[in-house]
Design an enzyme around this catalytic site. Structure first.
Site, mmCIF file in Angstrom:
data_model
loop_
_atom_site.group_PDB
_atom_site.id
_atom_site.type_symbol
_atom_site.label_atom_id
_atom_site.label_comp_id
_atom_site.label_asym_id
_atom_site.label_seq_id
_atom_site.Cartn_x
_atom_site.Cartn_y
_atom_site.Cartn_z
ATOM 1 N N THR A 280 -7.304 0.813 11.438
ATOM 2 C CA THR A 280 -7.443 1.045 9.952
ATOM 3 C C THR A 280 -7.663 -0.132 8.970
ATOM 4 O OG1 THR A 280 -5.029 0.899 9.772
ATOM 5 C CG2 THR A 280 -6.160 3.202 10.107
ATOM 6 N N HIS B 206 4.591 -6.542 9.421
ATOM 7 C CA HIS B 206 4.467 -7.786 9.656
ATOM 8 C C HIS B 206 4.748 -8.782 8.382
ATOM 9 C CE1 HIS B 206 2.087 -6.081 13.204
ATOM 10 N NE2 HIS B 206 3.370 -6.390 13.734
ATOM 11 N N HIS C 79 2.901 1.657 11.547
ATOM 12 C CA HIS C 79 1.827 1.483 12.716
ATOM 13 C C HIS C 79 1.560 2.593 13.757
ATOM 14 C CE1 HIS C 79 2.734 -2.855 11.790
ATOM 15 N NE2 HIS C 79 1.405 -2.785 11.144
ATOM 16 N N ASN D 122 -3.904 -7.010 8.105
ATOM 17 C CA ASN D 122 -4.507 -6.566 6.686
ATOM 18 C C ASN D 122 -4.717 -7.840 5.957
ATOM 19 O OD1 ASN D 122 -3.064 -6.183 4.144
ATOM 20 N ND2 ASN D 122 -1.694 -5.340 6.133
ATOM 21 N N CYS E 56 1.996 5.824 9.065
ATOM 22 C CA CYS E 56 1.162 5.940 7.875
ATOM 23 C C CYS E 56 0.353 7.260 8.181
ATOM 24 C CB CYS E 56 0.431 4.778 7.546
ATOM 25 S SG CYS E 56 -0.907 4.967 6.376
ATOM 26 N N CYS F 230 -8.681 2.207 6.589
ATOM 27 C CA CYS F 230 -7.821 2.402 5.487
ATOM 28 C C CYS F 230 -8.437 2.505 4.009
ATOM 29 C CB CYS F 230 -6.525 1.809 5.783
ATOM 30 S SG CYS F 230 -5.690 1.581 4.304
ATOM 31 N N SER G 263 1.633 -5.249 3.126
ATOM 32 C CA SER G 263 2.970 -5.165 3.314
ATOM 33 C C SER G 263 3.737 -6.156 2.642
ATOM 34 C CB SER G 263 3.250 -5.242 4.864
ATOM 35 O OG SER G 263 2.407 -6.515 5.443
ATOM 36 N N CYS H 137 0.746 -0.921 0.131
ATOM 37 C CA CYS H 137 -0.033 0.022 0.055
ATOM 38 C C CYS H 137 0.975 1.138 0.086
ATOM 39 C CB CYS H 137 -0.814 -0.100 1.142
ATOM 40 S SG CYS H 137 0.172 -0.018 2.889
ATOM 41 N N GLU I 79 -0.597 -1.042 16.267
ATOM 42 C CA GLU I 79 -1.412 0.407 16.095
ATOM 43 C C GLU I 79 -2.321 0.741 17.039
ATOM 44 O OE1 GLU I 79 -3.674 0.079 12.082
ATOM 45 O OE2 GLU I 79 -5.166 1.611 13.058
HETATM 46 FE FE1 F3S Z 1 -1.141 0.824 4.457
HETATM 47 FE FE2 F3S Z 1 -1.576 2.866 5.901
HETATM 48 FE FE3 F3S Z 1 -3.420 1.361 5.101
HETATM 49 S S1 F3S Z 1 0.090 1.478 6.066
HETATM 50 S S2 F3S Z 1 -2.682 -0.499 5.086
HETATM 51 S S3 F3S Z 1 -2.091 2.712 3.884
HETATM 52 S S4 F3S Z 1 -3.005 2.417 7.118
#
Ligand code: F3S
Length: 282
Positions: free
Chosen positions: A163, A40, A72, A225, A94, A195, A266, A12, A124
Site C-alpha cells: 500500500t 514502525h 499492517h 511510507n 488498516c 493507499c 505513523s 494517517c 504487510e
Molecule cells: Fe495508513 Fe493504512 Fe495507508 S495504515 S499509510 S492509511 S495503508
C-alpha cells in the site's frame, strides 16, 4: 528560518484508528501485546507502552488473553494460529491493507499468479503473500519474475502493490510485468492497491519541496511510507529524514532560509511539534 508544513502530513487514518482501538482495548484488558510492532515508529511505540501495550516479536512470545494484529495485517495462517490458541484478537488491520488482502485472496481463488510490488520482508507484504497462497511473488524488481520459482500461469496474472509504494514506481513495475507475462497469460489484472493517504502525503510533500531550500521528513527509519516520502522529496530538493528533534544536524541546514516539513503516516503529532519548534529555534 522559515518552516512550513506540508498541507497533509503525519498520522494517517489507519494508524489513528489502530491507536484508538488500542486505547479502548487497553482499558478493557489492562495490558495488551501486539504481534510485531503496531507501526514502525519508536516514539509512537513508547506512547503505546505507557498505555500497557507491548510488542511480541513472534507468536511464541504471546501470553494473552488479548492479542493485537497490527495495522499492517497478517496472513490467514497467523489468524488461525491466534484463534486456535484461544486469544481474543484485536484486529487493527488498516482497511486499505484489508482491501489488498481481499483482492489477493480473490485472485488466488481464480487461479492467478499474484505479483506483489513490495518489499518481501515487510510485515504487510508477508501478510499479502499469505492471502495469495502458494501463487504469490513479492518483489521490487520486475525482472525477478523471469527467474521466479512461481512463474506466470496461462490462467492469468494479477498485479497489486504494497500500500505504501510510490505510484510512479508501481506504474513502471506493472508495465514491465505486462511486457513479460502477456506472452504466457490470457489475462493480466492490475489493481491499484496503493493507499490514498500515502499518495496524498507524497503529493503534498512534492509540492512543498518545489518551494523550499530543504525538506525535513519526520518518521521511523524503518517505516516504509516514511522512506517513500523521503525518496519523493529527495528527487526535488536536499532532504533529511529524522525520527526525533535530536537527530537534526544544524550544520546541514545552515544558510537555508525556507525549510519544508512532512511526516510519515505513523509519526505522532508530538514528534512533529518537537521537530518544528527545534527548527524554528535554529
Ligand atoms: Fe495508513 Fe493504512 Fe495507508 S495504515 S499509510 S492509511 S495503508
Amino acid at each position: 528560518m522559515h518552516v512550513e508544513r506540508a498541507r497533509e502530513l503525519g498520522l494517517c487514518f489507519g494508524v489513528r484508528r489502530a491507536v484508538n482501538m488500542l486505547r479502548d482495548s487497553a482499558r478493557t484488558y489492562g495490558s495488551l501485546q501486539t504481534l510485531g510492532p503496531l507501526a514502525h515508529n519508536h516514539v509512537l511505540l513508547q506512547e503505546l507502552e505507557a498505555l500497557g501495550v507491548t510488542t511480541a516479536n513472534s507468536p511464541s512470545e504471546l501470553t494473552g488473553p488479548a492479542v493485537v494484529v497490527s495495522a499492517h495485517g497478517v496472513g490467514p495462517d497467523t489468524m488461525s494460529l491466534l484463534t486456535e490458541r484461544g486469544f481474543t484478537i484485536v484486529d487493527t488491520t488498516c482497511p486499505n491493507v484489508g482491501r489488498a488482502q481481499h483482492i489477493a485472496a480473490e485472485m488466488a481463488r481464480d487461479g492467478f499468479t499474484i505479483v506483489i510490488f513490495g518489499d518481501s520482508a515487510h510485515t504487510e507484504v508477508r501478510g499479502l503473500l499469505g492471502w495469495a497462497g502458494d501463487r504469490g511473488i513479492a518483489t521490487l524488481d520486475a525482472s525477478a519474475l523471469e527467474s521466479s520459482r512461481t512463474p506466470p500461469v496461462p490462467a492469468g496474472v494479477g498485479i497489486i502493490s504494497q500500500t505504501t509504494q510510490r505510484v510512479e514506481e508501481f506504474t513502471a513495475f506493472a508495465q514491465r510485468v505486462c511486457a513479460t507475462v502477456l506472452a504466457v497469460s490470457q489475462e493480466v489484472r492490475i489493481v491499484n492497491t496503493l493507499c490514498d493517504a500515502t499518495l496524498r502525503r507524497q503529493s503534498a510533500a512534492a509540492d512543498l519541496a518545489r518551494t523550499v531550500d530543504a525538506m525535513v521528513v519526520i518518521g521511523g527509519h524503518a517505516s516504509a511510507n516514511t522512506q517513500r516520502l523521503a525518496e519523493t522529496c529527495a528527487t526535488i530538493v536536499e532532504t533529511y529524514l529524522v525520527e526525533t528533534a535530536d537527530e537534526i544536524e544544524e550544520a546541514l541546514l545552515r544558510g537555508k532560509k525556507r525549510i519544508g516539513l512532512t511526516a510519515g503516516a505513523s509519526t505522532p503529532d508530538s514528534s512533529i511539534r518537537e521537530v518544528e519548534s527545534r527548527l524554528r529555534a535554529l
